[in-house]
Write an enzyme that holds these catalytic residues in place. Structure first.
Site, PDB file in Angstrom:
ATOM      1  N   LYS A  98      37.696   0.839  35.001  1.00  0.00           N
ATOM      2  CA  LYS A  98      39.018   0.477  34.599  1.00  0.00           C
ATOM      3  C   LYS A  98      39.361   0.432  32.931  1.00  0.00           C
ATOM      4  O   LYS A  98      40.368   0.762  32.571  1.00  0.00           O
ATOM      5  CB  LYS A  98      39.300  -1.212  35.120  1.00  0.00           C
ATOM      6  CG  LYS A  98      40.794  -1.620  34.834  1.00  0.00           C
ATOM      7  CD  LYS A  98      41.050  -2.579  35.887  1.00  0.00           C
ATOM      8  CE  LYS A  98      40.398  -4.105  35.811  1.00  0.00           C
ATOM      9  NZ  LYS A  98      41.350  -4.673  34.608  1.00  0.00           N
ATOM     10  N   SER A  99      38.361  -0.176  32.186  1.00  0.00           N
ATOM     11  CA  SER A  99      38.570  -0.168  30.824  1.00  0.00           C
ATOM     12  C   SER A  99      38.551   1.100  30.412  1.00  0.00           C
ATOM     13  O   SER A  99      39.432   1.455  29.440  1.00  0.00           O
ATOM     14  CB  SER A  99      37.454  -0.977  30.187  1.00  0.00           C
ATOM     15  OG  SER A  99      37.237  -2.339  30.718  1.00  0.00           O
ATOM     16  N   GLY A 147      45.766  -7.554  31.281  1.00  0.00           N
ATOM     17  CA  GLY A 147      45.461  -8.018  30.215  1.00  0.00           C
ATOM     18  C   GLY A 147      45.146  -6.832  29.038  1.00  0.00           C
ATOM     19  O   GLY A 147      45.737  -7.001  27.751  1.00  0.00           O
ATOM     20  N   ARG A 181      47.930 -16.166  29.861  1.00  0.00           N
ATOM     21  CA  ARG A 181      46.582 -15.946  29.084  1.00  0.00           C
ATOM     22  C   ARG A 181      46.591 -15.781  27.764  1.00  0.00           C
ATOM     23  O   ARG A 181      48.003 -15.781  27.247  1.00  0.00           O
ATOM     24  CB  ARG A 181      45.971 -14.737  29.702  1.00  0.00           C
ATOM     25  CG  ARG A 181      45.569 -14.788  31.081  1.00  0.00           C
ATOM     26  CD  ARG A 181      45.052 -13.613  31.958  1.00  0.00           C
ATOM     27  NE  ARG A 181      43.737 -13.186  31.201  1.00  0.00           N
ATOM     28  CZ  ARG A 181      43.322 -12.143  31.372  1.00  0.00           C
ATOM     29  NH1 ARG A 181      43.830 -11.133  32.314  1.00  0.00           N
ATOM     30  NH2 ARG A 181      42.029 -11.558  30.865  1.00  0.00           N
ATOM     31  N   ASP A 224      32.697  -9.701  33.440  1.00  0.00           N
ATOM     32  CA  ASP A 224      33.810  -9.558  34.976  1.00  0.00           C
ATOM     33  C   ASP A 224      32.983  -9.595  36.249  1.00  0.00           C
ATOM     34  O   ASP A 224      33.353  -9.693  37.338  1.00  0.00           O
ATOM     35  CB  ASP A 224      34.395  -8.205  34.870  1.00  0.00           C
ATOM     36  CG  ASP A 224      35.266  -8.021  33.678  1.00  0.00           C
ATOM     37  OD1 ASP A 224      35.840  -9.363  33.463  1.00  0.00           O
ATOM     38  OD2 ASP A 224      35.826  -7.193  33.192  1.00  0.00           O
ATOM     39  N   LYS A 232      40.513 -15.582  32.050  1.00  0.00           N
ATOM     40  CA  LYS A 232      40.718 -14.410  32.732  1.00  0.00           C
ATOM     41  C   LYS A 232      41.981 -14.467  33.706  1.00  0.00           C
ATOM     42  O   LYS A 232      42.578 -15.356  33.560  1.00  0.00           O
ATOM     43  CB  LYS A 232      39.483 -14.187  33.707  1.00  0.00           C
ATOM     44  CG  LYS A 232      37.955 -13.860  32.638  1.00  0.00           C
ATOM     45  CD  LYS A 232      38.153 -12.720  31.591  1.00  0.00           C
ATOM     46  CE  LYS A 232      37.227 -12.676  30.824  1.00  0.00           C
ATOM     47  NZ  LYS A 232      37.432 -11.702  29.838  1.00  0.00           N
ATOM     48  N   ARG A 265      38.086 -18.756  35.935  1.00  0.00           N
ATOM     49  CA  ARG A 265      37.157 -18.047  36.941  1.00  0.00           C
ATOM     50  C   ARG A 265      36.212 -18.982  37.248  1.00  0.00           C
ATOM     51  O   ARG A 265      35.328 -18.669  38.128  1.00  0.00           O
ATOM     52  CB  ARG A 265      36.556 -16.700  36.693  1.00  0.00           C
ATOM     53  CG  ARG A 265      37.738 -15.661  36.978  1.00  0.00           C
ATOM     54  CD  ARG A 265      37.041 -14.353  36.893  1.00  0.00           C
ATOM     55  NE  ARG A 265      38.032 -13.312  37.173  1.00  0.00           N
ATOM     56  CZ  ARG A 265      38.165 -11.801  36.644  1.00  0.00           C
ATOM     57  NH1 ARG A 265      37.557 -11.601  36.057  1.00  0.00           N
ATOM     58  NH2 ARG A 265      39.175 -11.228  37.141  1.00  0.00           N
TER      59      ARG A 265
HETATM   60  C1  S3P Z   1      38.246  -5.787  28.924  1.00  0.00           C
HETATM   61  C2  S3P Z   1      37.766  -6.643  28.322  1.00  0.00           C
HETATM   62  C3  S3P Z   1      37.176  -7.961  28.848  1.00  0.00           C
HETATM   63  C4  S3P Z   1      37.134  -7.824  30.382  1.00  0.00           C
HETATM   64  C5  S3P Z   1      38.440  -7.176  30.911  1.00  0.00           C
HETATM   65  C6  S3P Z   1      38.543  -5.738  30.306  1.00  0.00           C
HETATM   66  C7  S3P Z   1      38.692  -4.241  28.218  1.00  0.00           C
HETATM   67  O1  S3P Z   1      37.993  -8.939  28.386  1.00  0.00           O
HETATM   68  O2  S3P Z   1      37.000  -9.009  30.931  1.00  0.00           O
HETATM   69  O3  S3P Z   1      38.248  -7.183  32.264  1.00  0.00           O
HETATM   70  O4  S3P Z   1      38.891  -3.463  28.892  1.00  0.00           O
HETATM   71  O5  S3P Z   1      38.614  -4.186  26.960  1.00  0.00           O
HETATM   72  P1  S3P Z   1      38.053  -9.462  26.911  1.00  0.00           P
HETATM   73  O6  S3P Z   1      38.206  -8.514  25.989  1.00  0.00           O
HETATM   74  O7  S3P Z   1      39.026 -10.729  26.858  1.00  0.00           O
HETATM   75  O8  S3P Z   1      36.585 -10.248  26.882  1.00  0.00           O
END
Ligand code: S3P
Length: 440
Positions: A24-25, A96, A124, A322, A349, A353
């Site tokens: 996903k990231s 997010g 958030r 996560d 989150k 969580r």
């Molecule tokens: C993510 C970073 C993390 C993670 C989120 C995806 C990203 O959050 O929890 O699911 O893709 O950069 P944070 O940057 O708020 O730590």
């Protein structure tokens, strides 16, 4: 509209060979960064999920063309200097990563944008991105008075900043690094822990120079801006370790299981859950390790193993952030207590969580108590019953995994949110041999 529930039956063993969905990231970044590069980017195996669709819609709103077919997402962009002003608010839904990375991407664009969100995301924190970006000097950037979405910005010329992040957050770091591409001078970001580094790796792959230094007080990333034209993204997205983690735990805690997970990203900023599970006694083999576009990848073979509880905390928490809900599931069936600390970030989150995991797992018989920054868990057995996802995809899937080892069936209320990150979860669950069906 009723939200369907998923009933999961206790399952003896899991067997199979799966290709978990694209990370996903990395998918978000590949899509959003395609907008920065003039020309056509090609992304294979991108995750197309509820969250990632928000990033795809955002780049379209900025004047990019998106074509999806034959397993490839092709994005044609006029380049970052020619992006168009969106003609309406960009809806980031519950994503997010979309909203925070967009803040960085839009900070230097000379037009007005408004980023809106679903209520879950609007709660958030956005100030953690908006405040440091404000110091870089765009014409305007502000979030709602409560510190969340909507975010309104008018981009403009930026200056470099030195910023020590109070929490290790890859989304904040990424927003600042994207803005740094157009800022004059050296932007230096110091993070307290090793937050995922996909942005650094992808920007390097696109031709930017990203300097990284390990300090005694944290990790430092530097970009000298402004950076010239970037090359389009050409990438195959590796499998998502956060999605694979559900099967790693599931195969470990069911008896006689043997599961292969192919092409999983094992980037060291993302493999904390594997390391913790190994310390708990899990049997995880890494086969065919390789590096593609800077990302470490391997095939994982996981077989059942008894687990023992342990203490988890400190700097490594960010590398499994996560996966903590499903790690809590593993701890609930391990021998002995598990204590998780330093995980207060879980409170901001998709849901809080710390509470939503504890509530969900307690509802099906686990002994788990929340603390300010984690949980205290006594190993035991799940009884099954009825528990709510609270609209949080990772809680929904963690509950489904717990359901495999309940005394009786587990009904997960509002399971449909799983498609925010893993639309094919239920078919993969069944492909491994579990019994699960939808109920309204
Ligand atoms: C993510 C970073 C993390 C993670 C989120 C995806 C990203 O959050 O929890 O699911 O893709 O950069 P944070 O940057 O708020 O730590």
């Amino acid at each position: 509209m009723t939200k369907p529930n998923l009933r999961v039956h206790p399952t003896q063993t899991l067997h199979g060979d799966l290709l978990p969905p694209g990370d996903k990231s990395i998918s978000h970044r590949a899509v959003l960064f395609s907008a920065l590069a003039k020309g056509t980017s090609r992304i294979r195996r991108a995750l197309i999920s509820g969250d990632c669709e928000r990033s795809l819609a955002a780049v379209k709103a900025l004047g990019c063309q998106v074509r999806i077919g034959d397993g490839i997402v092709a994005i044609t962009s006029p380049g970052r200097f020619e992006l168009q002003a969106p003609d309406q608010a960009i809806d980031c839904g519950r994503s997010g990563t979309t909203i925070r990375l967009l803040c960085g991407l839009l900070a230097a664009r000379p037009f007005a944008s408004r980023l809106v969100a679903d209520p879950q995301l609007a709660r958030r924190p956005m100030a953690r991105v908006v405040n440091p970006l404000k110091r870089m000097g765009p014409s305007q950037i502000r979030c709602a008075t409560a510190g969340g979405a909507p975010v309104e910005l008018v981009g403009g010329p930026l200056k470099a900043i030195r910023y020590r992040m109070p929490v290790a957050s890859a989304q904040v770091k990424s927003a600042l690094l994207i803005a740094a591409l157009d800022a004059h001078g050296v932007t230096e970001i110091i993070e307290p822990g090793p937050a995922r580094d996909h942005t650094e790796l992808m920007l390097e792959h696109m031709g930017a120079l990203v300097e990284r230094i390990r300090l005694t007080t944290g990790h430092c990333v530097r970009i000298l801006g402004p950076v010239g034209a970037l090359s389009p993204v050409e990438l195959t997205v590796p499998g998502d370790p956060s999605s694979a983690a559900f099967w790693v735990v599931a195969a470990t805690i069911t008896s006689g299981s043997d599961v292969w997970l192919r092409d999983v990203c094992i980037n060291p900023t993302r493999d904390g859950a594997l390391k913790v599970l190994e310390r708990m006694g899990a049997d995880i083999e890494r086969h065919n390790p390789r590096v593609e576009h800077g990302e470490a990848i391997a095939d994982l073979r996981v077989r059942s193993a008894p687990l023992r509880g342990l203490r988890i905390g400190g700097e490594e928490i960010v590398t499994m952030i996560d996966e903590l809900p499903v790690l809590a599931v593993a701890a609930c069936v391990a021998q002995g207590p598990t204590v998780v600390t330093d995980a207060a970030e879980l409170r901001v989150k998709e849901t809080d969580r710390i509470e939503s995991t504890a509530n969900a797992l307690r509802a099906i018989g686990a002994q788990i108590v929340s603390t300010a920054d984690g949980w205290q868990i006594e190993g035991g057995q799940f009884l099954g019953g009825f528990a709510s996802s609270a609209g949080d995809h990772r809680i929904a899937m963690a509950l489904a995994v717990a359901g495999l080892v309940g005394k009786r069936a587990t009904c997960v209320k509002d399971f449909s949110c799983a498609s925010d990150s893993y639309p094919g979860f239920v078919s993969h669950l069944r492909a491994l041999g579990a019994r699960a069906h939808w109920e309204s």
